[in-house]
Motif scaffolding. Sequence first.
Motif, PDB file in Angstrom:
ATOM      1  N   ARG A 107       0.839  -1.198   0.000  1.00 29.98           N
ATOM      2  CA  ARG A 107       0.000   0.000   0.000  1.00 29.98           C
ATOM      3  C   ARG A 107       0.874   1.248   0.000  1.00 29.98           C
ATOM      4  N   VAL A 108       1.372   1.549  -1.197  1.00 28.92           N
ATOM      5  CA  VAL A 108       2.213   2.732  -1.371  1.00 28.92           C
ATOM      6  C   VAL A 108       1.352   3.967  -1.202  1.00 28.92           C
ATOM      7  N   ALA A 109       1.816   4.922  -0.428  1.00 33.28           N
ATOM      8  CA  ALA A 109       1.014   6.104  -0.126  1.00 33.28           C
ATOM      9  C   ALA A 109       1.833   7.364  -0.298  1.00 33.28           C
ATOM     10  N   MET A 110       1.129   8.454  -0.622  1.00 35.64           N
ATOM     11  CA  MET A 110       1.781   9.750  -0.782  1.00 35.64           C
ATOM     12  C   MET A 110       1.475  10.682   0.380  1.00 35.64           C
ATOM     13  N   SER A 111       0.707  10.201   1.329  1.00 40.06           N
ATOM     14  CA  SER A 111       0.344  11.015   2.477  1.00 40.06           C
ATOM     15  C   SER A 111       1.235  10.678   3.660  1.00 40.06           C
ATOM     16  N   ALA A 112       1.869  11.677   4.223  1.00 39.58           N
ATOM     17  CA  ALA A 112       2.792  11.453   5.340  1.00 39.58           C
ATOM     18  C   ALA A 112       2.101  10.808   6.535  1.00 39.58           C
ATOM     19  N   GLU A 113       0.822  11.099   6.719  1.00 39.85           N
ATOM     20  CA  GLU A 113       0.103  10.595   7.884  1.00 39.85           C
ATOM     21  C   GLU A 113      -0.020   9.066   7.881  1.00 39.85           C
ATOM     22  N   LEU A 114       0.183   8.453   6.735  1.00 40.56           N
ATOM     23  CA  LEU A 114       0.020   7.007   6.625  1.00 40.56           C
ATOM     24  C   LEU A 114       1.299   6.229   6.913  1.00 40.56           C
ATOM     25  N   TYR A 115       2.374   6.931   7.179  1.00 42.52           N
ATOM     26  CA  TYR A 115       3.639   6.261   7.464  1.00 42.52           C
ATOM     27  C   TYR A 115       3.834   6.113   8.970  1.00 42.52           C
ATOM     28  N   ASP A 116       4.441   4.998   9.342  1.00 43.19           N
ATOM     29  CA  ASP A 116       4.533   4.640  10.748  1.00 43.19           C
ATOM     30  C   ASP A 116       5.854   5.035  11.397  1.00 43.19           C
ATOM     31  N   TYR A 117       6.911   5.076  10.609  1.00 40.21           N
ATOM     32  CA  TYR A 117       8.234   5.336  11.171  1.00 40.21           C
ATOM     33  C   TYR A 117       8.944   6.394  10.340  1.00 40.21           C
TER      34      TYR A 117
END
Length: 128
Positions: A107-117
């Motif tokens: 699930r590649v994402a462009m939104s920073a909020e979706l990254y965990d680390y």
Amino acid sequence: QVHLEESGGGSVQAGDSLTLFCSAFGDTFNGLSTYVVGWFRQAPGTGREFVAAQNWNGETTYYGDSVKGRFTISRDNAKRTVSLQMNSLKPEDTGVYYCAARASRDRVAMSAELYDYWGQGTQVTVSS
């Protein structure tokens, strides 16, 4: 818990190239193969901007519009490293560059909020 550490930032002239590196430590069973990895950047007074991201095997890669054709993201899951090759740098590429990882294989994402680390960031300065 995954710890990310960036390196390779510096000061360059417009038109130069620079490569950023991100190393992952900690809870990285199976290397980095269970994580989407990405790069973001932030200039003073602005929000965090998406630069590039890639799924676990490199088959799905997204780039921000401002870096398409100039930047290349790559990864080595076994070595737990992610790279960002930056060519034809422009003054507007100046900022702090952050490495990020998301606990998902595809699930590649462009939104920073979706990254965990996140790493602590490395400064890139491009002079005209």
